[in-house]
Enzyme design. Structure first.
Site, PDB file in Angstrom:
ATOM      1  N   HIS A   1       0.870  -1.170   0.000  1.00  0.00           N
ATOM      2  CA  HIS A   1       0.000   0.000   0.000  1.00  0.00           C
ATOM      3  C   HIS A   1       0.910   1.223   0.000  1.00  0.00           C
ATOM      4  CE1 HIS A   1      -3.318  -2.633   1.924  1.00  0.00           C
ATOM      5  NE2 HIS A   1      -3.504  -2.527   0.619  1.00  0.00           N
TER       6      HIS A   1
ATOM      7  N   GLU B   1       1.578   3.298   3.115  1.00  0.00           N
ATOM      8  CA  GLU B   1       2.066   2.611   4.314  1.00  0.00           C
ATOM      9  C   GLU B   1       3.567   2.421   4.129  1.00  0.00           C
ATOM     10  OE1 GLU B   1      -0.402  -0.852   4.815  1.00  0.00           O
ATOM     11  OE2 GLU B   1      -2.240   0.338   4.755  1.00  0.00           O
TER      12      GLU B   1
ATOM     13  N   HIS C   1       3.145  -3.831   6.293  1.00  0.00           N
ATOM     14  CA  HIS C   1       2.081  -2.841   6.162  1.00  0.00           C
ATOM     15  C   HIS C   1       2.114  -1.862   7.337  1.00  0.00           C
ATOM     16  CE1 HIS C   1      -0.491  -4.716   2.878  1.00  0.00           C
ATOM     17  NE2 HIS C   1       0.451  -5.627   3.074  1.00  0.00           N
TER      18      HIS C   1
ATOM     19  N   GLU D   1       1.726  -5.708  10.353  1.00  0.00           N
ATOM     20  CA  GLU D   1       1.268  -4.327  10.523  1.00  0.00           C
ATOM     21  C   GLU D   1       2.190  -3.699  11.547  1.00  0.00           C
ATOM     22  OE1 GLU D   1      -1.193  -2.996   8.832  1.00  0.00           O
ATOM     23  OE2 GLU D   1      -2.250  -4.731   7.992  1.00  0.00           O
TER      24      GLU D   1
END
EC number: 3.4.17.10
Length: 441
Positions: free
Chosen positions: A90, A93, A220, A310
């Site tokens: 992404h 990110e 991410h 994440e």
């Protein structure tokens, strides 16, 4: 705050990575040209253990460069596992992108400094680092900058397509096969799939086809948690309710996620970004259901086990936060990489000592097979325990062995498959002899 920083600093000193402590305050964000320059600087400083190659181009024509670390760059060595890190899927990110640049510099510096842990890792592993899968989206986000970046600005590629919702959906087929006792690995791609995905996704899928990856993580932001497959719920009809969607390898995926979480300075504490994840890990579908994601695709189409990391509450953290984030993630990045060496690694030959590619490796009790590579080697991630392992392929008699896996290095062993054709020839000759004997009497 002072105490927290000193705990991080002390952890960096105690983690067993000798040499430079790369926490310098000059860590900055890298635009595309700067990222490319940084990768080529690493390659020039460590020319004998690195290689840069492109897996394709983005929609706007930017190369998707990979930096490889190996004692023999560009060559797959039998029984040496392939590992990959993917960042910046992404575009907005961005922490993973910067961490992978720092990791590349760190591996080079520590190798040159003689760090035994890093030297062994590079000698025994073929490491592939893709700092950005979405360079076009990043440039859109970077124009906004950390201060003004929105939650979605630059998330997709230049066509505003979310690349983590862009892979062929193999979950639905897998869930159908589970009910019909169908195939459990390397599921077929749909017809005309190349024209149904974005250029960046196409490049990554071709990359997966060209390298027999064993373990992977994609980086991410927006939360702090280690997320493992399946991402897609088995029952999409349930709305507003999350359901745990386990793979046949659920136990090893939990262990992989915990490895990163507990080696991270604060992920394992659970409370981050206003959310709580026990031990800092979560099953993807238990969090929220996601279709056409990359980590599920890895597991269902290739031999590769991938998790999604994440890594920051702030998708585009300011440059001033990058040093702390690097120190918080450094040991975790190395520890997770080392997990590629656990379980079983083996060779499959025929009875003439020729390696057999694409043989299926089955583990009793785990309904997910892996396959051998072009050199006849395979890698099966497993927890410590005793397993019944079978190698099989068309035209050969299967070979079954009992193997005990320990907590340390992967167990190595060789399996020999006898050719069915030889057996058929033997039986045919015996039949002819018997048939002739009937007429001779």
């Amino acid at each position: 705050m002072w105490l927290g920083w000193n705990i991080v600093w002390l952890g960096a000193l105690l983690m067993g990575l000798n040499g430079t402590v790369a926490w310098a305050s000059d860590i900055q964000h890298h635009r595309y040209e700067e990222l490319v320059r940084a990768l080529f600087v690493v390659q020039s400083e460590c020319p004998y253990i690195t290689r840069i190659y492109s897996i394709g181009r983005s929609v706007e024509g930017r190369h998707l460069y990979v930096l490889e670390f190996s004692d023999n760059p560009g060559i797959h060595e039998a029984m040496e596992p392939e590992f990959k890190y993917v960042g910046n899927m992404h575009g907005n990110e961005v922490l993973g992108r910067e961490l992978l640049i720092q990791l590349s510099q760190f591996l080079c510096e520590e190798y040159r400094a003689g760090n035994q842990r890093i030297t062994r890792l590079i000698h025994d592993t073929r490491i592939h680092i893709l700092p950005t899968m979405n360079p076009d989206g990043y440039e859109v986000a970077a124009k906004q900058g950390p201060e003004f970046n929105g939650y979605l600005v630059g998330r997709g590629n230049s066509r505003e397509v979310d690349l983590n919702r862009n892979f062929p959906d193999l979950n639905a087929l897998m869930y159908y096969y589970e009910k019909t006792n169908g195939r459990n690995h390397h599921l077929p791609l749909p017809d005309n799939w190349e024209h149904q995905v974005e250029l960046e996704t196409l490049a990554v899928i071709k990359w997966m086809q060209n390298y027999n990856f064993v373990l992977s993580a994609n980086l991410h932001g927006g939360a702090v948690v280690a997320n493992y497959p399946f991402d897609k719920s088995r029952d999409p009809r349930i709305r507003g309710k999350t359901t745990y969607s386990a793979t046949p390898d659920d136990k090893i995926f939990k262990k992989l996620a915990r490895t990163y979480s507990y080696a991270h300075s604060w992920m394992h504490k659970g409370w981050n970004c206003g959310d709580f994840f026990d031990e800092g890990i979560t099953n993807g579908a238990s969090w929220y259901s996601l279709s056409k994601g990359m980590q599920d695709f890895n597991y269902l189409y290739t031999n590769c086990f991938e998790i999604t990391l994440e890594l920051s509450c702030d998708k585009f953290p300011p440059a001033s936060a990058l040093s702390r984030e690097w120190l918080g993630n450094r040991e975790a990045l190395i520890s997770f990489l080392e997990q590629v060496h656990h379980g079983i690694k083996g060779m499959v030959y025929d009875n003439n000592n020729n390696p057999i590619s694409n043989a299926e490796i089955s583990v009793a009790g785990i309904n997910h097979d892996v396959t051998t590579g072009v050199d006849g080697d395979y890698f099966r991630l497993l927890l410590p325990g005793t397993y019944t392992v079978t190698a099989s392929t068309s035209g050969y008699l299967p070979s079954t062995s009992t193997v005990t896996v320990g907590p340390a290095e992967a167990i190595q062993f060789i399996q020999i498959l006898g050719m069915i054709s030889s057996l058929k020839q033997f039986l045919f000759k015996e039949f002819l002899l018997y048939f002739c004997s009937l007429f001779s009497q």
